[in-house]
Design a protein around this motif. Structure first.
Motif, PDB file in Angstrom:
ATOM      1  N   THR A  20       0.840  -1.180   0.000  1.00  0.00           N
ATOM      2  CA  THR A  20       0.000   0.000   0.000  1.00  0.00           C
ATOM      3  C   THR A  20       0.887   1.247   0.000  1.00  0.00           C
ATOM      4  OG1 THR A  20      -1.668  -1.199   1.251  1.00  0.00           O
ATOM      5  CG2 THR A  20      -1.866   1.194   1.179  1.00  0.00           C
ATOM      6  N   CYS A  21       0.661   2.117  -0.941  1.00  0.00           N
ATOM      7  CA  CYS A  21       1.452   3.341  -1.014  1.00  0.00           C
ATOM      8  C   CYS A  21       1.041   4.280   0.113  1.00  0.00           C
ATOM      9  CB  CYS A  21       1.230   4.004  -2.369  1.00  0.00           C
ATOM     10  SG  CYS A  21       1.997   5.622  -2.468  1.00  0.00           S
ATOM     11  N   PRO A  22       1.998   4.781   0.886  1.00  0.00           N
ATOM     12  CA  PRO A  22       1.673   5.660   2.008  1.00  0.00           C
ATOM     13  C   PRO A  22       1.170   7.036   1.570  1.00  0.00           C
ATOM     14  CG  PRO A  22       4.036   5.479   1.750  1.00  0.00           C
ATOM     15  CD  PRO A  22       3.435   4.495   0.803  1.00  0.00           C
ATOM     16  N   VAL A  23       1.362   7.390   0.333  1.00  0.00           N
ATOM     17  CA  VAL A  23       0.951   8.712  -0.135  1.00  0.00           C
ATOM     18  C   VAL A  23      -0.474   8.684  -0.696  1.00  0.00           C
ATOM     19  CG1 VAL A  23       1.526  10.630  -1.666  1.00  0.00           C
ATOM     20  CG2 VAL A  23       3.342   9.292  -0.609  1.00  0.00           C
ATOM     21  N   CYS A  24      -0.729   7.782  -1.629  1.00  0.00           N
ATOM     22  CA  CYS A  24      -2.056   7.753  -2.255  1.00  0.00           C
ATOM     23  C   CYS A  24      -2.956   6.687  -1.648  1.00  0.00           C
ATOM     24  CB  CYS A  24      -1.925   7.525  -3.752  1.00  0.00           C
ATOM     25  SG  CYS A  24      -1.162   5.952  -4.198  1.00  0.00           S
ATOM     26  N   LYS A  25      -2.404   5.871  -0.737  1.00  0.00           N
ATOM     27  CA  LYS A  25      -3.154   4.836  -0.017  1.00  0.00           C
ATOM     28  C   LYS A  25      -3.737   3.756  -0.927  1.00  0.00           C
ATOM     29  CE  LYS A  25      -2.878   7.571   3.658  1.00  0.00           C
ATOM     30  NZ  LYS A  25      -1.596   7.577   4.352  1.00  0.00           N
ATOM     31  N   ILE A  44       7.355   4.763  -2.083  1.00  0.00           N
ATOM     32  CA  ILE A  44       6.088   5.178  -2.689  1.00  0.00           C
ATOM     33  C   ILE A  44       5.949   4.592  -4.079  1.00  0.00           C
ATOM     34  CG2 ILE A  44       6.008   7.316  -1.343  1.00  0.00           C
ATOM     35  CD1 ILE A  44       6.992   8.799  -3.829  1.00  0.00           C
ATOM     36  N   CYS A  45       4.755   4.727  -4.634  1.00  0.00           N
ATOM     37  CA  CYS A  45       4.507   4.152  -5.949  1.00  0.00           C
ATOM     38  C   CYS A  45       5.009   5.086  -7.048  1.00  0.00           C
ATOM     39  CB  CYS A  45       3.026   3.847  -6.121  1.00  0.00           C
ATOM     40  SG  CYS A  45       1.991   5.315  -6.254  1.00  0.00           S
ATOM     41  N   LYS A  46       5.006   4.568  -8.234  1.00  0.00           N
ATOM     42  CA  LYS A  46       5.518   5.308  -9.382  1.00  0.00           C
ATOM     43  C   LYS A  46       4.741   6.604  -9.613  1.00  0.00           C
ATOM     44  CE  LYS A  46       6.634   4.273 -14.188  1.00  0.00           C
ATOM     45  NZ  LYS A  46       6.578   3.191 -15.186  1.00  0.00           N
ATOM     46  N   THR A  47       3.421   6.518  -9.523  1.00  0.00           N
ATOM     47  CA  THR A  47       2.581   7.691  -9.764  1.00  0.00           C
ATOM     48  C   THR A  47       2.896   8.812  -8.789  1.00  0.00           C
ATOM     49  OG1 THR A  47       0.867   6.091 -10.318  1.00  0.00           O
ATOM     50  CG2 THR A  47       0.218   8.394 -10.198  1.00  0.00           C
ATOM     51  N   CYS A  48       3.034   8.442  -7.508  1.00  0.00           N
ATOM     52  CA  CYS A  48       3.321   9.457  -6.497  1.00  0.00           C
ATOM     53  C   CYS A  48       4.725  10.008  -6.660  1.00  0.00           C
ATOM     54  CB  CYS A  48       3.144   8.863  -5.110  1.00  0.00           C
ATOM     55  SG  CYS A  48       1.432   8.518  -4.729  1.00  0.00           S
ATOM     56  N   LYS A  49       5.648   9.166  -7.054  1.00  0.00           N
ATOM     57  CA  LYS A  49       7.001   9.643  -7.268  1.00  0.00           C
ATOM     58  C   LYS A  49       7.025  10.715  -8.344  1.00  0.00           C
ATOM     59  CE  LYS A  49       9.546   8.850 -10.175  1.00  0.00           C
ATOM     60  NZ  LYS A  49      10.426   8.662 -11.330  1.00  0.00           N
TER      61      LYS A  49
HETATM   62 ZN   LIG Z   1       1.144   6.339  -4.396  1.00  0.00          ZN
END
Ligand SMILES: [Zn+2]
Length: 60
Positions: A20-25, A44-49
Motif C-alpha cells: 500500500t502506497c503511504p501517499v495515495c493509499k 512510494i509508488c511510481k505515480t506518487c514519485k
Molecule cells: Zn502512491
C-alpha cells in the motif's frame, strides 16, 4: 540497473515490491521508489514519485 522495477528485479522485494502506497493509499500497487521525508526514507509508488517530482504532491 536497467528494468530494476520489472520482472526478475522484483523478486528480492517483499511481495514482489507490492504493497500500500503511504501517499495515495492505494492497495497492491508496486512500491518501488524511495523518497526522503522528514529524514527517513519511505517507499512510494511510481505515480506518487512522479507527482512529487513535479511538485503536485508533497509528502508529510
Ligand atoms: Zn502512491
Amino acid at each position: 540497473m536497467s528494468k530494476a522495477h520489472r520482472g526478475k528485479g522484483l523478486r528480492d522485494q517483499v511481495s514482489w515490491g507490492r504493497g500500500t502506497c503511504p501517499v495515495c493509499k492505494r492497495d497492491n500497487v508496486k512500491i518501488l521508489y524511495e523518497l526522503e521525508a522528514d529524514g527517513n526514507k519511505i517507499k512510494i509508488c511510481k505515480t506518487c514519485k512522479a507527482a512529487v517530482a513535479h511538485g503536485k504532491k508533497s509528502v508529510s
